[in-house]
Design a protein around this motif. Structure first.
Motif, PDB file in Angstrom:
ATOM      1  N   ILE A   1      84.050  36.148  41.880  1.00 36.67           N
ATOM      2  CA  ILE A   1      83.268  36.227  43.100  1.00 36.67           C
ATOM      3  C   ILE A   1      82.141  35.201  43.018  1.00 36.67           C
ATOM      4  CG2 ILE A   1      81.842  37.733  44.541  1.00 36.67           C
ATOM      5  CD1 ILE A   1      83.455  40.095  43.437  1.00 36.67           C
ATOM      6  N   ASP A   2      82.103  34.292  43.989  1.00 33.31           N
ATOM      7  CA  ASP A   2      81.075  33.256  43.946  1.00 33.31           C
ATOM      8  C   ASP A   2      79.707  33.825  44.313  1.00 33.31           C
ATOM      9  OD1 ASP A   2      83.041  31.483  43.340  1.00 33.31           O
ATOM     10  OD2 ASP A   2      83.215  30.658  45.361  1.00 33.31           O
ATOM     11  N   HIS A   3      79.660  34.589  45.409  1.00 35.63           N
ATOM     12  CA  HIS A   3      78.368  35.059  45.908  1.00 35.63           C
ATOM     13  C   HIS A   3      78.446  36.479  46.421  1.00 35.63           C
ATOM     14  CE1 HIS A   3      76.546  31.197  45.532  1.00 35.63           C
ATOM     15  NE2 HIS A   3      77.506  30.635  46.233  1.00 35.63           N
ATOM     16  N   VAL A   4      77.476  37.285  46.010  1.00 36.58           N
ATOM     17  CA  VAL A   4      77.364  38.618  46.582  1.00 36.58           C
ATOM     18  C   VAL A   4      76.125  38.622  47.466  1.00 36.58           C
ATOM     19  CG1 VAL A   4      77.211  41.086  46.123  1.00 36.58           C
ATOM     20  CG2 VAL A   4      78.359  39.589  44.481  1.00 36.58           C
ATOM     21  N   VAL A   5      76.297  38.948  48.742  1.00 38.89           N
ATOM     22  CA  VAL A   5      75.175  38.980  49.681  1.00 38.89           C
ATOM     23  C   VAL A   5      75.042  40.401  50.242  1.00 38.89           C
ATOM     24  CG1 VAL A   5      74.291  38.121  51.894  1.00 38.89           C
ATOM     25  CG2 VAL A   5      75.413  36.541  50.302  1.00 38.89           C
ATOM     26  N   ALA A   6      73.875  41.013  50.055  1.00 35.88           N
ATOM     27  CA  ALA A   6      73.661  42.367  50.567  1.00 35.88           C
ATOM     28  C   ALA A   6      72.945  42.306  51.905  1.00 35.88           C
ATOM     29  CB  ALA A   6      72.848  43.177  49.568  1.00 35.88           C
TER      30      ALA A   6
ATOM     31  N   ILE B   1      80.322  40.592  50.878  1.00 37.44           N
ATOM     32  CA  ILE B   1      79.209  41.085  51.682  1.00 37.44           C
ATOM     33  C   ILE B   1      79.069  42.583  51.419  1.00 37.44           C
ATOM     34  CG2 ILE B   1      78.269  41.264  54.029  1.00 37.44           C
ATOM     35  CD1 ILE B   1      78.884  38.368  53.153  1.00 37.44           C
ATOM     36  N   VAL B   2      77.850  43.022  51.111  1.00 39.02           N
ATOM     37  CA  VAL B   2      77.623  44.444  50.847  1.00 39.02           C
ATOM     38  C   VAL B   2      76.807  45.038  51.988  1.00 39.02           C
ATOM     39  CG1 VAL B   2      76.660  46.126  49.242  1.00 39.02           C
ATOM     40  CG2 VAL B   2      77.652  44.019  48.358  1.00 39.02           C
ATOM     41  N   ASP B   3      77.371  46.027  52.664  1.00 43.05           N
ATOM     42  CA  ASP B   3      76.677  46.697  53.765  1.00 43.05           C
ATOM     43  C   ASP B   3      75.938  47.907  53.188  1.00 43.05           C
ATOM     44  OD1 ASP B   3      75.860  47.627  56.243  1.00 43.05           O
ATOM     45  OD2 ASP B   3      77.767  48.610  56.686  1.00 43.05           O
ATOM     46  N   LEU B   4      74.615  47.782  53.081  1.00 42.52           N
ATOM     47  CA  LEU B   4      73.810  48.855  52.479  1.00 42.52           C
ATOM     48  C   LEU B   4      73.483  49.935  53.512  1.00 42.52           C
ATOM     49  CD1 LEU B   4      71.212  46.936  50.296  1.00 42.52           C
ATOM     50  CD2 LEU B   4      72.916  48.548  49.508  1.00 42.52           C
ATOM     51  N   PRO B   5      73.312  51.175  53.054  1.00 39.18           N
ATOM     52  CA  PRO B   5      72.842  52.217  53.973  1.00 39.18           C
ATOM     53  C   PRO B   5      71.347  52.050  54.220  1.00 39.18           C
ATOM     54  CG  PRO B   5      73.017  53.102  51.769  1.00 39.18           C
ATOM     55  CD  PRO B   5      73.527  51.685  51.707  1.00 39.18           C
ATOM     56  N   PRO B   6      70.791  52.741  55.242  1.00 37.75           N
ATOM     57  CA  PRO B   6      69.339  52.687  55.437  1.00 37.75           C
ATOM     58  C   PRO B   6      68.611  53.257  54.215  1.00 37.75           C
ATOM     59  CG  PRO B   6      70.415  54.123  57.094  1.00 37.75           C
ATOM     60  CD  PRO B   6      71.470  53.618  56.194  1.00 37.75           C
ATOM     61  N   GLY B   7      67.350  52.885  54.087  1.00 40.54           N
ATOM     62  CA  GLY B   7      66.544  53.491  53.027  1.00 40.54           C
ATOM     63  C   GLY B   7      66.426  52.629  51.788  1.00 40.54           C
ATOM     64  N   THR B   8      65.495  53.035  50.939  1.00 36.62           N
ATOM     65  CA  THR B   8      65.248  52.303  49.699  1.00 36.62           C
ATOM     66  C   THR B   8      65.455  53.246  48.522  1.00 36.62           C
ATOM     67  OG1 THR B   8      62.908  52.812  50.014  1.00 36.62           O
ATOM     68  CG2 THR B   8      63.620  50.639  50.682  1.00 36.62           C
TER      69      THR B   8
ATOM     70  N   GLY C   1      71.787  37.009  47.145  1.00 36.73           N
ATOM     71  CA  GLY C   1      70.688  37.148  48.083  1.00 36.73           C
ATOM     72  C   GLY C   1      70.838  38.352  48.985  1.00 36.73           C
ATOM     73  N   VAL C   2      69.734  38.616  49.713  1.00 37.89           N
ATOM     74  CA  VAL C   2      69.676  39.745  50.625  1.00 37.89           C
ATOM     75  C   VAL C   2      69.383  39.217  52.024  1.00 37.89           C
ATOM     76  CG1 VAL C   2      68.312  41.787  51.245  1.00 37.89           C
ATOM     77  CG2 VAL C   2      68.856  41.335  48.847  1.00 37.89           C
ATOM     78  N   VAL C   3      70.133  39.706  53.020  1.00 34.34           N
ATOM     79  CA  VAL C   3      69.836  39.394  54.413  1.00 34.34           C
ATOM     80  C   VAL C   3      69.199  40.632  55.028  1.00 34.34           C
ATOM     81  CG1 VAL C   3      70.836  38.865  56.668  1.00 34.34           C
ATOM     82  CG2 VAL C   3      71.728  37.757  54.620  1.00 34.34           C
TER      83      VAL C   3
ATOM     84  N   PRO D   1      66.742  37.634  45.645  1.00 31.36           N
ATOM     85  CA  PRO D   1      66.229  36.631  46.583  1.00 31.36           C
ATOM     86  C   PRO D   1      66.523  37.007  48.037  1.00 31.36           C
ATOM     87  CG  PRO D   1      67.994  35.722  45.196  1.00 31.36           C
ATOM     88  CD  PRO D   1      67.805  37.132  44.782  1.00 31.36           C
ATOM     89  N   ILE D   2      65.539  36.851  48.906  1.00 27.77           N
ATOM     90  CA  ILE D   2      65.744  37.159  50.327  1.00 27.77           C
ATOM     91  C   ILE D   2      66.165  35.887  51.054  1.00 27.77           C
ATOM     92  CG2 ILE D   2      64.639  37.998  52.441  1.00 27.77           C
ATOM     93  CD1 ILE D   2      62.760  39.614  50.635  1.00 27.77           C
ATOM     94  N   LEU D   3      67.329  35.918  51.679  1.00 26.55           N
ATOM     95  CA  LEU D   3      67.847  34.721  52.345  1.00 26.55           C
ATOM     96  C   LEU D   3      67.232  34.540  53.729  1.00 26.55           C
ATOM     97  CD1 LEU D   3      71.607  35.092  51.365  1.00 26.55           C
ATOM     98  CD2 LEU D   3      69.870  33.695  50.234  1.00 26.55           C
ATOM     99  N   GLY D   4      66.841  35.644  54.359  1.00 22.69           N
ATOM    100  CA  GLY D   4      66.217  35.529  55.667  1.00 22.69           C
ATOM    101  C   GLY D   4      66.331  36.815  56.467  1.00 22.69           C
ATOM    102  N   LEU D   5      65.767  36.738  57.684  1.00 22.19           N
ATOM    103  CA  LEU D   5      65.703  37.907  58.565  1.00 22.19           C
ATOM    104  C   LEU D   5      66.514  37.640  59.835  1.00 22.19           C
ATOM    105  CD1 LEU D   5      64.117  40.640  59.283  1.00 22.19           C
ATOM    106  CD2 LEU D   5      62.498  39.150  60.454  1.00 22.19           C
TER     107      LEU D   5
END
Lengths: 355, 355
Positions: free
Chosen positions: B105-110, B219-226, B241-243, B269-273
């Motif tokens: 896997i080259d990149h995991v983006v959450a 691509i990882v689809d996270l649930p709401p919350g921390t 990174g995280v979107v 790392p945060i990729l953006g909003l």
């Protein structure tokens, strides 16, 4: 006995006024340093702004001074890190049953959706406002620990005051009693990065350690999902009922079915379903726009075998009131009938709970 | 075969004596540099003082020397950084049974939002579709265990097939590989009433036991919350990174700041909003309606110090495509530029992960 030992011993005598265990047992005394005639005690607080902070500081100062009247006592404050806080929570739960003053709650109603962002918090808030306008005494427990919305909607920022035997909820302009994690944080954007057990213990504290007093209704705003927060609420609070919230999307309908199943498994009676964001009236031409597709509410309610309590429009004004903390002045005529139906649906034999 | 290749091959043979996976699989071989007659192998240790350090060093030295007796073998030691350690931990938990066919896997983006219902899952799905259309190999891990939306959006219902050494993801019409708890349930409305630890272990299995094969993007689809799910993803999966996704509501802006803080704390790392549901065009008169209030995106992005990747309209059509499982045929021209920006923002040195 050295001064150090004397101080350590006497600190064991200071009880946490709300938890009935000593500060030492709770891991709140982080350090005692004696130098010449000065003893410095570091007090670790679970959150910087705990309302009883000054009370604790004074009581340490006075108690330690008793060991030697020439001693200069300095109390330094520290905030617990996540691990220390977890220990504190666990220790405080274990303690002897809390000496609480009576609280009487007729009905606890949880608002639940499964899926996030369908307007659970606005429905909770509107329900509280509507019941309050009907002359009920209302409390609002924000059980969404990682994404709390309630304080912002009511424009609440002040930390909750300390009562004699617990934390007092914060009152809104119209007198609704509110408790939320965001009232305890230093700044509202602070992240609460906790795993399930901490989430659960915070919710238990909101229920057990908050001096709710006398209430006709305590509305509980649940976070999305069917994990820790919902489980804890359903397992440890005697609910009069659950109000389910969905949006017209099929997706939301699927997830709200999961929530309904959970409520059934946990023997919490379902009072009914509210469909939120059903439609929008174009402010320009008045066209009715079905933003999230056509309504599925009736089918979903029938499938779950619960009454459809109402359908709410998507109102851009509501977002404005929520963002400016003035949800209490939002016109909620359309919501009043829903609140009345909920009021009629809760079991008539009041389950007044005394603690 | 070059010396470099020979050494790489033979290093695959060295098993970690406690974990029963090779040092290469565990990410412990950080570099191999050959110069003249000297080969320098950098061994990364999870912690500097691991007790088996010397044992590992000797075994590398002896094994590498086998390739050529004239070779001088130097073993340099390094300590893993947080991400490498998380990877090591995840890989070692999997134990021997996962000595599976390679996955790369080259990149995991959450994709993360903090608040629910701002369209995290649609953004995850659209991002996957857009990258796929650019010719990338894409996987989609639905980490929302209690409110999974991904399978419905793609119209997936069949259970995942079993591979020789793990579960195979389910392929969408266009070939995106998907894994979600809803693919494993008997019926899609079944509730998953689990506390945090179970949620975490399901997510770890979706990462470790699923035969993702060769992917450019997961691509990882996270649930709401921390809470648990996000914590587990950030601790055990090396993210490129995280979107962040938000909606124009102030409330959502507040909660997405919590999410950003968490990502920073966990060194992701945060990729953006992305601002979703920014506005709606009335299908009748074309009026632009700001359903959730006026946009806060630029302020929120600036406050967090991250780029604003784009603003998406609220499109009633999208709800329709999601509900009918046909998100792949939705026209996403407007999203393509966002996907391109994300593709450009991930670190250029591919972190191709071999297992």
């Amino acid at each position: 006995m050295s001064t150090q030992e004397q101080v350590t011993n006497i600190l064991h005598e200071i009880m946490h006024p709300e938890i009935n265990r000593s500060l030492v047992e709770l891991g709140m005394i982080k350090a005692i340093v004696t130098q010449n005639d000065t003893v410095t005690v570091t007090l670790a607080l679970p959150f910087k702004e705990v309302p009883i902070r000054d009370e604790l500081v004074n009581s340490i100062r006075e108690t330690v001074a008793k060991t030697d009247s020439h001693l200069k006592v300095v109390v330094k404050l520290a905030e617990m890190n996540q691990q220390e806080r977890a220990f504190f929570m666990a220790a405080s739960e274990g303690g002897p049953k809390r000496a609480q003053s009576a609280k009487q709650i007729d009905h606890v109603v949880a608002v639940m959706s499964g899926k996030g962002g369908v307007g659970k918090s606005s429905v909770s808030a509107l329900l509280a406002v509507a019941l309050q306008r009907r002359g009920k005494q209302v409390g609002l427990l924000d059980a969404d620990i990682t994404g709390p919305s309630i304080p912002k909607m009511f424009g609440l920022r002040k930390p909750p005051p300390a009562g004699e035997s617990g934390i007092l909820p914060v009152k809104t302009r119209t007198g609704i009693k509110v408790m939320s994690i965001n009232l305890l944080l230093q700044y509202e954007e602070q992240a609460v990065i906790w795993r399930g057990p901490l989430i659960s213990s915070a919710i238990k504290q909101f229920w057990g350690d908050v001096l709710w007093g006398s209430l006709n209704y305590l509305i509980v705003d649940l976070p999305p999902g069917t994990s820790d927060a919902s489980l804890t609420i359903m397992q440890s609070i005697p609910l009069s009922g659950v109000v389910l919230v969905t949006s017209p999307q099929d997706l939301a309908g699927m997830v709200v079915c999961k929530a309904a199943q959970m409520a059934r498994k946990m023997k919490a009676p379902i009072l009914g379903l509210i469909e939120n964001m059903s439609y929008l009236h174009c402010p320009e031409c008045g066209e009715r726009i079905e933003v999230f597709g056509s309504s599925q509410a009736m089918q979903t309610a029938t499938k779950m075998g619960v009454p459809l309590l109402g359908q709410l429009p998507l109102d851009p004004e509501l977002a404005h009131y929520c963002d400016t903390g003035t949800i209490e002045v939002y016109s909620i005529e359309f919501f009043q009938s829903i609140a009345d139906r909920i009021d009629a649906a809760v079991p008539t034999n009041k389950k007044t709970l005394f603690f």
